[in-house]
Design a protein around this motif. Sequence first.
Motif, PDB file in Angstrom:
ATOM      1  N   MET A 388       0.822  -1.069  -0.003  1.00  0.00           N
ATOM      2  CA  MET A 388       0.080   0.076   0.051  1.00  0.00           C
ATOM      3  C   MET A 388       0.926   1.326   0.119  1.00  0.00           C
ATOM      4  O   MET A 388       1.884   1.218   0.712  1.00  0.00           O
ATOM      5  CB  MET A 388      -0.888  -0.088   1.347  1.00  0.00           C
ATOM      6  CG  MET A 388      -1.973  -1.052   1.554  1.00  0.00           C
ATOM      7  SD  MET A 388      -2.876  -1.214   2.679  1.00  0.00           S
ATOM      8  CE  MET A 388      -4.283  -2.262   2.462  1.00  0.00           C
ATOM      9  N   ALA A 389       0.408   2.206  -0.876  1.00  0.00           N
ATOM     10  CA  ALA A 389       1.216   3.530  -0.864  1.00  0.00           C
ATOM     11  C   ALA A 389       0.384   4.676  -0.721  1.00  0.00           C
ATOM     12  O   ALA A 389      -0.652   4.631  -1.467  1.00  0.00           O
ATOM     13  CB  ALA A 389       1.877   3.679  -2.302  1.00  0.00           C
ATOM     14  N   LEU A 390       0.268   5.581   0.529  1.00  0.00           N
ATOM     15  CA  LEU A 390      -0.446   6.473   0.819  1.00  0.00           C
ATOM     16  C   LEU A 390       0.284   7.800   0.763  1.00  0.00           C
ATOM     17  O   LEU A 390       1.480   7.770   1.259  1.00  0.00           O
ATOM     18  CB  LEU A 390      -0.922   6.269   2.101  1.00  0.00           C
ATOM     19  CG  LEU A 390      -2.101   4.822   2.198  1.00  0.00           C
ATOM     20  CD1 LEU A 390      -1.152   3.907   2.981  1.00  0.00           C
ATOM     21  CD2 LEU A 390      -3.203   5.199   2.967  1.00  0.00           C
ATOM     22  N   ASP A 428      10.730  18.030   0.536  1.00  0.00           N
ATOM     23  CA  ASP A 428      11.793  17.204  -0.205  1.00  0.00           C
ATOM     24  C   ASP A 428      11.128  17.270  -1.737  1.00  0.00           C
ATOM     25  O   ASP A 428      12.068  16.373  -2.368  1.00  0.00           O
ATOM     26  CB  ASP A 428      12.019  15.944   0.461  1.00  0.00           C
ATOM     27  CG  ASP A 428      10.835  15.008   0.845  1.00  0.00           C
ATOM     28  OD1 ASP A 428       9.578  15.546   0.321  1.00  0.00           O
ATOM     29  OD2 ASP A 428      10.789  13.765   0.982  1.00  0.00           O
ATOM     30  N   GLY A 429      10.074  17.586  -2.202  1.00  0.00           N
ATOM     31  CA  GLY A 429       9.745  17.678  -3.217  1.00  0.00           C
ATOM     32  C   GLY A 429       8.784  16.758  -3.707  1.00  0.00           C
ATOM     33  O   GLY A 429       8.092  16.704  -4.936  1.00  0.00           O
ATOM     34  N   ASP A 430       8.607  15.743  -2.646  1.00  0.00           N
ATOM     35  CA  ASP A 430       7.568  14.460  -3.236  1.00  0.00           C
ATOM     36  C   ASP A 430       6.600  14.372  -1.995  1.00  0.00           C
ATOM     37  O   ASP A 430       5.626  13.289  -2.048  1.00  0.00           O
ATOM     38  CB  ASP A 430       8.145  13.343  -3.264  1.00  0.00           C
ATOM     39  CG  ASP A 430       8.938  12.827  -2.030  1.00  0.00           C
ATOM     40  OD1 ASP A 430       8.888  13.454  -1.001  1.00  0.00           O
ATOM     41  OD2 ASP A 430       9.657  11.640  -2.339  1.00  0.00           O
ATOM     42  N   GLY A 431       6.315  15.587  -1.289  1.00  0.00           N
ATOM     43  CA  GLY A 431       5.093  15.325  -0.305  1.00  0.00           C
ATOM     44  C   GLY A 431       5.546  14.447   0.960  1.00  0.00           C
ATOM     45  O   GLY A 431       6.572  13.873   1.033  1.00  0.00           O
ATOM     46  N   CYS A 432       4.201  14.027   1.661  1.00  0.00           N
ATOM     47  CA  CYS A 432       4.559  13.065   2.616  1.00  0.00           C
ATOM     48  C   CYS A 432       3.652  11.956   2.407  1.00  0.00           C
ATOM     49  O   CYS A 432       2.791  11.916   1.950  1.00  0.00           O
ATOM     50  CB  CYS A 432       3.645  13.884   3.920  1.00  0.00           C
ATOM     51  SG  CYS A 432       4.429  15.584   4.367  1.00  0.00           S
ATOM     52  N   GLU A 433       4.260  10.959   2.807  1.00  0.00           N
ATOM     53  CA  GLU A 433       4.137   9.443   2.408  1.00  0.00           C
ATOM     54  C   GLU A 433       4.280   8.519   3.373  1.00  0.00           C
ATOM     55  O   GLU A 433       4.930   8.661   4.115  1.00  0.00           O
ATOM     56  CB  GLU A 433       5.024   9.197   1.279  1.00  0.00           C
ATOM     57  CG  GLU A 433       4.949  10.332   0.171  1.00  0.00           C
ATOM     58  CD  GLU A 433       6.273   9.986  -1.007  1.00  0.00           C
ATOM     59  OE1 GLU A 433       5.923  10.560  -2.276  1.00  0.00           O
ATOM     60  OE2 GLU A 433       7.118   9.272  -0.589  1.00  0.00           O
ATOM     61  N   LEU A 434       3.461   7.443   3.087  1.00  0.00           N
ATOM     62  CA  LEU A 434       3.361   6.044   3.994  1.00  0.00           C
ATOM     63  C   LEU A 434       3.404   5.010   3.060  1.00  0.00           C
ATOM     64  O   LEU A 434       2.639   4.849   2.051  1.00  0.00           O
ATOM     65  CB  LEU A 434       2.444   6.054   4.877  1.00  0.00           C
ATOM     66  CG  LEU A 434       2.082   5.076   5.789  1.00  0.00           C
ATOM     67  CD1 LEU A 434       3.154   4.653   6.574  1.00  0.00           C
ATOM     68  CD2 LEU A 434       0.476   4.885   6.618  1.00  0.00           C
ATOM     69  N   ILE A 435       4.280   3.842   3.215  1.00  0.00           N
ATOM     70  CA  ILE A 435       4.571   2.744   2.492  1.00  0.00           C
ATOM     71  C   ILE A 435       4.229   1.690   3.620  1.00  0.00           C
ATOM     72  O   ILE A 435       4.935   1.551   4.641  1.00  0.00           O
ATOM     73  CB  ILE A 435       5.939   2.478   1.870  1.00  0.00           C
ATOM     74  CG1 ILE A 435       6.200   3.675   0.833  1.00  0.00           C
ATOM     75  CG2 ILE A 435       5.970   1.291   1.286  1.00  0.00           C
ATOM     76  CD1 ILE A 435       5.175   3.788  -0.231  1.00  0.00           C
ATOM     77  N   GLY A 487       8.353   7.116  -0.432  1.00  0.00           N
ATOM     78  CA  GLY A 487       8.429   7.048   0.948  1.00  0.00           C
ATOM     79  C   GLY A 487       9.772   7.468   1.404  1.00  0.00           C
ATOM     80  O   GLY A 487      10.259   8.354   0.742  1.00  0.00           O
ATOM     81  N   ALA A 488      10.331   6.716   2.274  1.00  0.00           N
ATOM     82  CA  ALA A 488      11.705   7.065   2.686  1.00  0.00           C
ATOM     83  C   ALA A 488      12.996   6.181   1.888  1.00  0.00           C
ATOM     84  O   ALA A 488      13.971   6.331   2.117  1.00  0.00           O
ATOM     85  CB  ALA A 488      12.083   6.657   4.293  1.00  0.00           C
TER      86      ALA A 488
END
Length: 609
Positions: A388-390, A428-435, A487-488
Amino acid sequence: MHRILGTRRIQFALMLCVLGVGSVDAQQSLSISSGSTAGLSPVTLDIDLTSTNNTEGFVLAITFDQALLAATSLSITGGVADSVGAELAVPEIFPNGATLGVVLDAVSPFGGQVIAPGAGQLLAQLSLTPQQLVLAATATAVQFTDGVLNNPPLSNLLVQAGLSVDAGSGLGLNNGSVTLLPPPPAELTIESATIPSNAGGPVRILLSNDSASQGFVLAISHDAADVTLTSIDVVGTQTALVGAELVVPQIFPDGGTLGVVLDFTSPFGGQTLPVGANLHIANFRYTCDSLIELPNPNLTTSLQFANMQFGTPPLDNIVVVAGLSLSPVLTNGTLTCAAVAPPPPTDTKFYVGPRGLPGQIGDCFPGEEVEFCLFYEDPTDNLQGMQMALCFDCDFQFVGGSFDITGTIVDEVGAEFVNTHFDNNPNDGDGCELIVGILMDALPPFDEQMLPETATPLEIGCFLMDVSPNAACGDTLSIDFCNGINGAGSVAIENIAVINFASVQGIDLIGAGCTIVPESLFRRGDCNTDAKVDLADAATVLGQQFSGLLVQCDDACDSNDDGKINLADSVYLLNYLFIFGAVPSAPGPDVEGSDPTDDGLECNLTISC
């Protein structure tokens, strides 16, 4: 010794033919033709006889520059001596020349074979091989030479009517030459290829050459917006087959280079790429940067040889022949990213939302810690796992280490791999994310654990998000599924379900969020809301319970924080005030704050947003 014996044998045989020495008709000659050759390709010269008399035998002695040429054969095959059945032919090859002695009738029953008179008759052929490459046309003599070759030395002569005819008795000797030419340019070709847009594949590099090659350099560019060069190798190529000993690939964002030396290390076995057409010498492997699904058209992009563009110092495309770096003809190619069939429709769904509320928008306050959960639904398939990628609004911040599967179906079935990583950086150019990655059966003994079919959303795991204290009232902070994020990490992650060992995409993805609402602030125990906690508050609790007194904040009257207002709250408050009982729980009697307990009680006091 063999060479001396061979010479003596032909000399003795010729003595049998020569009954005397004298003059014959002088209109006799031997001629060497001239020829040319490119690169290191062999060349064959004709030795012709012009004669007005029958010829019973002959000796040829021919020299050349051994730095430029080497003889491989001097033969009567296909010539007039061969056709009449010459019975003795003795060739000798030397570093700087070749000799040939021939007797037409040398053995019993002595049938009297001779070469009849004639002009320009093919007598023999001399095959020569260049010993070095030249960069400009270079002519070198091939000539009749008396008294130099063999031991004892031989001279050019004809045997006619039992007499020897040599240069001193009127035999004409007409020399020839070989013109060495630069090798024809090799050709390097990028073989056009097609790969599926959802996978990678090789592009073959081909070599056509007229001279054996000792190595090569390739430098090839591509459009970095269309494809990615993932690797360069010689697997399955002619280069690998002959045992290349130095193979050096380099990859750049928009191209790559490959340097190859076939024979680089001791014992220097002389490995080369053979002469041939379209020899497969290298692989450049690419992936397409975009997934193209039918009925969208294919994408075709150029692959081009690029001199002086890559490397330090910049490299040219070259082919190495005989120690020289030669510039080949360069033929560019294309790479086509082919559209693929879209994934079959799936009834899998992923949800995010508050606990028990998949896909819902909840309420939240500035500075609050909010819980969200992930859910799946699939009424027809068992899931072996999912990734899942959010993406989430950066006024949310994921609470590290908070993802928890305890009590979920994933926990119950026994997931063996659960991993999360996140990116809370809004700059960081790609927003905030959760994997999130989950695989049910990842460890021996591989018992095939799977998530069950379900027509209603089942909880996978839950996590905490901090709401920014500066979040604006009325804003809705979203958390949604999104494909292609990292994500990271560095790998782009898609939302997929693993079903029957296949990656299933096209999943129905339902996001969620929360809306920033005003937050009530109160002091626990301050039932009369006069900003202090004292005996009057205990009286107000009793008045609310038994006299119908209206209060502004039920939460403030709930002194023992049990979610109810009753006589126990008055007793709890009196104990606190007069007999050193427990302090009312947060937000407590001394500082205004919000209620951390979700108890359904109302409060209409000061708001913060």
